[in-house]
Design a protein around this motif. Sequence first.
Motif, PDB file in Angstrom:
ATOM      1  N   ASP A 121       0.846  -1.197   0.000  1.00  0.00           N
ATOM      2  CA  ASP A 121       0.000   0.000   0.000  1.00  0.00           C
ATOM      3  C   ASP A 121       0.880   1.245   0.000  1.00  0.00           C
ATOM      4  O   ASP A 121       1.706   1.401  -0.890  1.00  0.00           O
ATOM      5  N   ASP A 122       0.733   2.112   1.018  1.00  0.00           N
ATOM      6  CA  ASP A 122       1.531   3.337   1.063  1.00  0.00           C
ATOM      7  C   ASP A 122       2.808   3.171   1.879  1.00  0.00           C
ATOM      8  O   ASP A 122       3.587   4.123   2.019  1.00  0.00           O
ATOM      9  N   ASN A 123       3.045   2.011   2.424  1.00  0.00           N
ATOM     10  CA  ASN A 123       4.245   1.761   3.224  1.00  0.00           C
ATOM     11  C   ASN A 123       5.287   1.022   2.390  1.00  0.00           C
ATOM     12  O   ASN A 123       4.950   0.181   1.553  1.00  0.00           O
ATOM     13  N   PHE A 124       6.552   1.349   2.651  1.00  0.00           N
ATOM     14  CA  PHE A 124       7.624   0.648   1.950  1.00  0.00           C
ATOM     15  C   PHE A 124       8.764   0.370   2.921  1.00  0.00           C
ATOM     16  O   PHE A 124       8.976   1.077   3.908  1.00  0.00           O
ATOM     17  N   TYR A 125       9.524  -0.688   2.601  1.00  0.00           N
ATOM     18  CA  TYR A 125      10.608  -1.143   3.465  1.00  0.00           C
ATOM     19  C   TYR A 125      11.830  -1.432   2.584  1.00  0.00           C
ATOM     20  O   TYR A 125      11.754  -2.252   1.656  1.00  0.00           O
ATOM     21  N   ILE A 126      12.934  -0.731   2.863  1.00  0.00           N
ATOM     22  CA  ILE A 126      14.172  -0.889   2.094  1.00  0.00           C
ATOM     23  C   ILE A 126      15.067  -1.901   2.800  1.00  0.00           C
ATOM     24  O   ILE A 126      15.315  -1.794   4.005  1.00  0.00           O
ATOM     25  N   LEU A 127      15.579  -2.868   2.036  1.00  0.00           N
ATOM     26  CA  LEU A 127      16.435  -3.914   2.595  1.00  0.00           C
ATOM     27  C   LEU A 127      17.860  -3.755   2.054  1.00  0.00           C
ATOM     28  O   LEU A 127      18.054  -3.545   0.847  1.00  0.00           O
ATOM     29  N   SER A 128      18.832  -3.869   2.928  1.00  0.00           N
ATOM     30  CA  SER A 128      20.241  -3.818   2.515  1.00  0.00           C
ATOM     31  C   SER A 128      20.782  -5.226   2.329  1.00  0.00           C
ATOM     32  O   SER A 128      20.474  -6.127   3.118  1.00  0.00           O
ATOM     33  N   ASP A 129      21.599  -5.401   1.282  1.00  0.00           N
ATOM     34  CA  ASP A 129      22.285  -6.669   1.036  1.00  0.00           C
ATOM     35  C   ASP A 129      21.290  -7.824   0.983  1.00  0.00           C
ATOM     36  O   ASP A 129      21.270  -8.702   1.839  1.00  0.00           O
ATOM     37  N   ILE A 130      20.465  -7.837  -0.060  1.00  0.00           N
ATOM     38  CA  ILE A 130      19.360  -8.795  -0.122  1.00  0.00           C
ATOM     39  C   ILE A 130      19.830 -10.207  -0.457  1.00  0.00           C
ATOM     40  O   ILE A 130      20.839 -10.414  -1.133  1.00  0.00           O
ATOM     41  N   LEU A 131      19.060 -11.174   0.021  1.00  0.00           N
ATOM     42  CA  LEU A 131      19.246 -12.584  -0.306  1.00  0.00           C
ATOM     43  C   LEU A 131      18.553 -12.897  -1.636  1.00  0.00           C
ATOM     44  O   LEU A 131      17.728 -12.106  -2.126  1.00  0.00           O
ATOM     45  N   GLY A 132      18.856 -14.071  -2.174  1.00  0.00           N
ATOM     46  CA  GLY A 132      18.183 -14.491  -3.392  1.00  0.00           C
ATOM     47  C   GLY A 132      16.682 -14.611  -3.201  1.00  0.00           C
ATOM     48  O   GLY A 132      15.903 -14.240  -4.079  1.00  0.00           O
ATOM     49  N   LEU A 133      16.243 -15.126  -2.050  1.00  0.00           N
ATOM     50  CA  LEU A 133      14.808 -15.270  -1.772  1.00  0.00           C
ATOM     51  C   LEU A 133      14.129 -13.911  -1.672  1.00  0.00           C
ATOM     52  O   LEU A 133      13.002 -13.728  -2.157  1.00  0.00           O
ATOM     53  N   GLU A 134      14.816 -12.927  -1.072  1.00  0.00           N
ATOM     54  CA  GLU A 134      14.253 -11.576  -0.943  1.00  0.00           C
ATOM     55  C   GLU A 134      14.177 -10.893  -2.299  1.00  0.00           C
ATOM     56  O   GLU A 134      13.248 -10.111  -2.562  1.00  0.00           O
ATOM     57  N   ASP A 135      15.137 -11.185  -3.161  1.00  0.00           N
ATOM     58  CA  ASP A 135      15.093 -10.666  -4.531  1.00  0.00           C
ATOM     59  C   ASP A 135      13.905 -11.268  -5.270  1.00  0.00           C
ATOM     60  O   ASP A 135      13.141 -10.571  -5.955  1.00  0.00           O
ATOM     61  N   HIS A 136      13.714 -12.577  -5.112  1.00  0.00           N
ATOM     62  CA  HIS A 136      12.646 -13.294  -5.824  1.00  0.00           C
ATOM     63  C   HIS A 136      11.255 -12.856  -5.367  1.00  0.00           C
ATOM     64  O   HIS A 136      10.336 -12.695  -6.195  1.00  0.00           O
ATOM     65  N   LEU A 137      11.080 -12.644  -4.074  1.00  0.00           N
ATOM     66  CA  LEU A 137       9.755 -12.337  -3.528  1.00  0.00           C
ATOM     67  C   LEU A 137       9.536 -10.845  -3.282  1.00  0.00           C
ATOM     68  O   LEU A 137       8.443 -10.446  -2.905  1.00  0.00           O
ATOM     69  N   GLY A 138      10.587 -10.026  -3.490  1.00  0.00           N
ATOM     70  CA  GLY A 138      10.466  -8.596  -3.258  1.00  0.00           C
ATOM     71  C   GLY A 138      10.045  -7.841  -4.501  1.00  0.00           C
ATOM     72  O   GLY A 138       9.703  -8.424  -5.536  1.00  0.00           O
ATOM     73  N   ASP A 139      10.096  -6.498  -4.409  1.00  0.00           N
ATOM     74  CA  ASP A 139       9.603  -5.637  -5.485  1.00  0.00           C
ATOM     75  C   ASP A 139      10.711  -4.917  -6.246  1.00  0.00           C
ATOM     76  O   ASP A 139      10.428  -4.263  -7.257  1.00  0.00           O
ATOM     77  N   MET A 140      11.970  -5.023  -5.774  1.00  0.00           N
ATOM     78  CA  MET A 140      13.028  -4.248  -6.416  1.00  0.00           C
ATOM     79  C   MET A 140      14.381  -4.902  -6.184  1.00  0.00           C
ATOM     80  O   MET A 140      14.641  -5.488  -5.134  1.00  0.00           O
ATOM     81  N   ASP A 141      15.238  -4.797  -7.186  1.00  0.00           N
ATOM     82  CA  ASP A 141      16.649  -5.158  -7.067  1.00  0.00           C
ATOM     83  C   ASP A 141      17.436  -3.938  -7.520  1.00  0.00           C
ATOM     84  O   ASP A 141      17.488  -3.625  -8.713  1.00  0.00           O
ATOM     85  N   PHE A 142      18.025  -3.238  -6.567  1.00  0.00           N
ATOM     86  CA  PHE A 142      18.695  -1.964  -6.831  1.00  0.00           C
ATOM     87  C   PHE A 142      20.164  -2.116  -6.451  1.00  0.00           C
ATOM     88  O   PHE A 142      20.516  -2.118  -5.283  1.00  0.00           O
ATOM     89  N   LYS A 143      21.029  -2.275  -7.456  1.00  0.00           N
ATOM     90  CA  LYS A 143      22.458  -2.474  -7.218  1.00  0.00           C
ATOM     91  C   LYS A 143      23.171  -1.127  -7.286  1.00  0.00           C
ATOM     92  O   LYS A 143      22.991  -0.362  -8.242  1.00  0.00           O
ATOM     93  N   VAL A 144      23.993  -0.856  -6.282  1.00  0.00           N
ATOM     94  CA  VAL A 144      24.728   0.401  -6.200  1.00  0.00           C
ATOM     95  C   VAL A 144      26.186   0.089  -5.905  1.00  0.00           C
ATOM     96  O   VAL A 144      26.499  -0.608  -4.937  1.00  0.00           O
ATOM     97  N   ALA A 145      27.091   0.606  -6.747  1.00  0.00           N
ATOM     98  CA  ALA A 145      28.526   0.414  -6.535  1.00  0.00           C
ATOM     99  C   ALA A 145      29.213   1.768  -6.537  1.00  0.00           C
ATOM    100  O   ALA A 145      28.775   2.710  -7.211  1.00  0.00           O
ATOM    101  N   GLY A 146      30.297   1.863  -5.762  1.00  0.00           N
ATOM    102  CA  GLY A 146      31.015   3.128  -5.720  1.00  0.00           C
ATOM    103  C   GLY A 146      32.152   3.114  -4.724  1.00  0.00           C
ATOM    104  O   GLY A 146      32.394   2.129  -4.022  1.00  0.00           O
ATOM    105  N   THR A 147      32.856   4.219  -4.663  1.00  0.00           N
ATOM    106  CA  THR A 147      33.938   4.411  -3.702  1.00  0.00           C
ATOM    107  C   THR A 147      33.370   5.102  -2.469  1.00  0.00           C
ATOM    108  O   THR A 147      32.171   5.365  -2.378  1.00  0.00           O
TER     109      THR A 147
END
Length: 749
Positions: free
Chosen positions: A475-501
Motif C-alpha cells: 500500500d503506502d508503506n515501503f521497506y528498504i532492505l540492505s544486502d538482499i538474499l536471493g529469496l528476498e530478490d525473488h519475492l520482493g519488489d526491487m533489485d537496486f544495485k549500487v557500486a562506488g567508492t
Amino acid sequence: MSFIVEKEIAGKTLKIETGKMARLAAGSVTVQYGETIVLATVATKELDSNPGFLPLLVEYKEKSASVGKIPGGFFKREGRPTTKEILTMRLVDRSIRPLFHKTMCSEIQVIALVLSADQENDPDIIAMIAATSAIAVAGLPFNGPVGSVRVGRIDGQFILNPTLEQLKESDINLVVSGTYDAINMVEAGANEVDESVMTQAILWAHEQIRVIIGMQKELMQKCNVSFPEEQEPEVNEEETNYYNILQKKYAANLEKSVQIHAKQERSLALKELLSQIKLDLVGEEESDENKEKEKLVKNAYQKLTKDIVRRLITQGKRVDGRGLKDIRNITSEVGLIPRTHGSALFTRGETQSLVNVTLGTSSDKQVIDGLHPEYHKRFILHYNFPPFCVGEVGFMRGPGRREIGHGALAERALEAVIPDNERFPYTIRVVSDILESNGSSSMASVCGGTLSMMDAGVPIKKPVGGIAMGLVKEDDNFYILSDILGLEDHLGDMDFKVAGTQRGITALQMDIKITGIDRQILEQALSQAREGRIHILREMMKALSRPRKEISKYAPRVVRMEIDPEKIALVIGPGGKNIRSIQETTGAKVDVENDGVITVYCIKKEGALKAKEMIETLTEDLKVGKIYEGKVTSIKDFGAFVEIAPGLEGLVHVSELENSFVQNVNDSVKVGDKISVKVLAIDDQNRVKLSKRAVDGPSSESEEETNEEDVPQKSTHSNDSEGTKRKHRNHKNHKKNYNRHKRNRHHKR
C-alpha cells in the motif's frame, strides 16, 4: 495509412511513424533521431493457459548496412549478438517487462532493427522508445506508455541524450525509463558522483521522459488505439480453498522453515514441507486429476510463502535473522592463486566470488567493431555463473545474457578507478567466477575485482564496493532492505544495485517488479546503500588496504620510451626484420604506437632493458668517435661489413682492421664475429665508416716499427723494392673494389 508525430528534443527532431513498414506485425513503428533510425515490431501468440511467467523475448539487431559497412568474416553477414546488442536487449526488456498485465496470456516478441546509424546518437535509447511505441500502437494489455532517455553531465550541467563525443567528457552516463508517474528502470555509470547529484539526474530525466510519453499518447490517438484497462486475475476458488487450508494447517511450520538461516537447509526444509503437503492434500495416486490438484496446491503454497516472507519484513524481520539494514558477514582473502597476476576470494554470507586478474600488453586490447567508430578496450571484466554455485546441474556453454549483463555492470563499476595508460600501460582482464550465490553476486564481483587488482599491483584510484538493495511495498508503506538474499530478490519488489567508492557512485542498476518508484523511495534507497557500501569497504580493507607496490613476478615488466615518429621504420625494419630480431634476442614483446611511443613488455626486467637499449641504438643518431659493439655480416676483398644495430651496417676498410698490414680480410675477422668498432665518419649518403684498429689500440709490433721509423734513414733505391710495390698495388685494388661496392649498395638502396 501512416501516422507521424514529431517533436524537437535536445536540439534534434524525434520522429515516430507507424503504418508504413512491417504492417503485418501486431504493432510496428520507426523512430528517427538525427539520422539514426530504428524499426521496432511487436508480435504475439496466444497460449492455451497462463504459464505462470511472462514469455517475453526481446531481440535487437545492429545492421552493418546502417553505417555503410559490409560485415567481416567468411560469410559476410551479421552473426550472433554482440555484447552491445545483448546489453540493449536487456535495457528494452527491463523497461517493459514489469508493465504487462498479469492476465496477459500470450507469447510476446519485440524486435528492434537499426536501419540507419549516424555514429553520433546511440541507437539504444531510440530502440527503447521504438519498442514501447510499437507496444502502444498494438494496444496490448500494458500499463504504459513508457519513455526512455540518456542523461550526461558536463561542467555540472545535465545534458539530455548526449552524443558519443559528449559522453567522453561527461561524468555521468545514465539511462532512465519510466511511466508518466514513476521510474521503473535505471542503468548508470559514473565517475564517483554524489548520491544527491545522481538523485537529481534521475528525477530530471523523468521530467524529460514525460515529453516522450506525450508523443506516444498523441500517436495512439491518431491511430485510434488505447490500452485496455487492467483486469484483476480471475480467482480460482479451488486454489483459494487450498490457500486457506495451508494457512490454517501449515502456516506455522512454513514460517518456521523460511526463517532457517542457511540457504540449503532452508531449501531442504521447504521442499520436505511441500512434499508432505502434497501427500496430505493430493495423495500418491498418479492421475490427470491429481496432477491438476498438485499444480493448484503448489501455486497456493508459493503464494503463502511469499505472503509470510513479506509480512516478516514489514515486522522488521528477515529470513536469515538480520535487521533491514544489516549486512551479512564478510571475509576476504587475497593472493591465494599463486600463478595468476592477482587473485581474491570475496565472501559475503553465502555469496562467494573468486576473482583473478591478468595483466597483458597493449596488443591484448579488445577491438570493438560495431556501428560506432572502432575503438579498443584495455579494461575487460568477465563474469561466470556455473550451475554448481546454486547447487544445480546444468550445461556450461557460452555466457548467457544474464552473465553478460552482470559482467558489464561490474566492469562499469570498476572502470572509473582504472589508472590511465600513461601511468599503467597494461591491458587488464578481470574474471569473476561465482562459487556460491545467494544474492548480489554481481556486487561480490565488484568487491572481489577491487581486491584482486590491488593484489596484482594495479594502482587503482580508490577501492570500489557494491551492494544490492531490495524493496517491499505494501500500500503506502515501503521497506528498504540492505544486502538482499536471493529469496528476498525473488519475492520482493526491487533489485537496486549500487557500486562506488567512499567518495561517490560509479555504477547503478535498478530493476523493479511493480509499476515504479517515487522520489522518497529512491532517496532512501541510495542513502541506505551508501551506509552499507562504506561498511563493506571497511571490511574489504582488512584483507588489503592499498595496491601492492610490485606486480607479480609472473606478470610482464614494462619499459616505455619515446622516439621520433620518423624513426619508427628503423625500429620495425624491412618486413619487420628489426623488431623481430629485438624480440627474439631479448624475449620481450615490443609495441610501437604511431606517435612514437614504444612499450616494451618482458617477464624479466633485464630483457626489457636490453630491448630498450637495442631500440635506442637503432634510433639514436650515430656519433663520430663513439664505440659500438657489432657483428660481422659479410666479408669483401676490401674490408668487412659490421652490423652495429639491427639493420644498420658500416664498413671496416681493410686498412682499419689491424694496426699491421692485412693480406686477407678473413685472417682478421670472420662472418659472425662480434667485434668493437669506432665510428670514423658518416658521409652525405649516411654510409658509415668504421674502424676496428682504433678500438684495439696500437700493438707492440707497430710501436717498434714506429720507433724504428723515428730514426732518420738514408734514402736509397732499396725502398722501391718489389715487396713495397706489391703492397701499394694491393692497397690500390682494395680501394678500387671498395668504391665499386659502395656504389652498388647505394644503387640498391
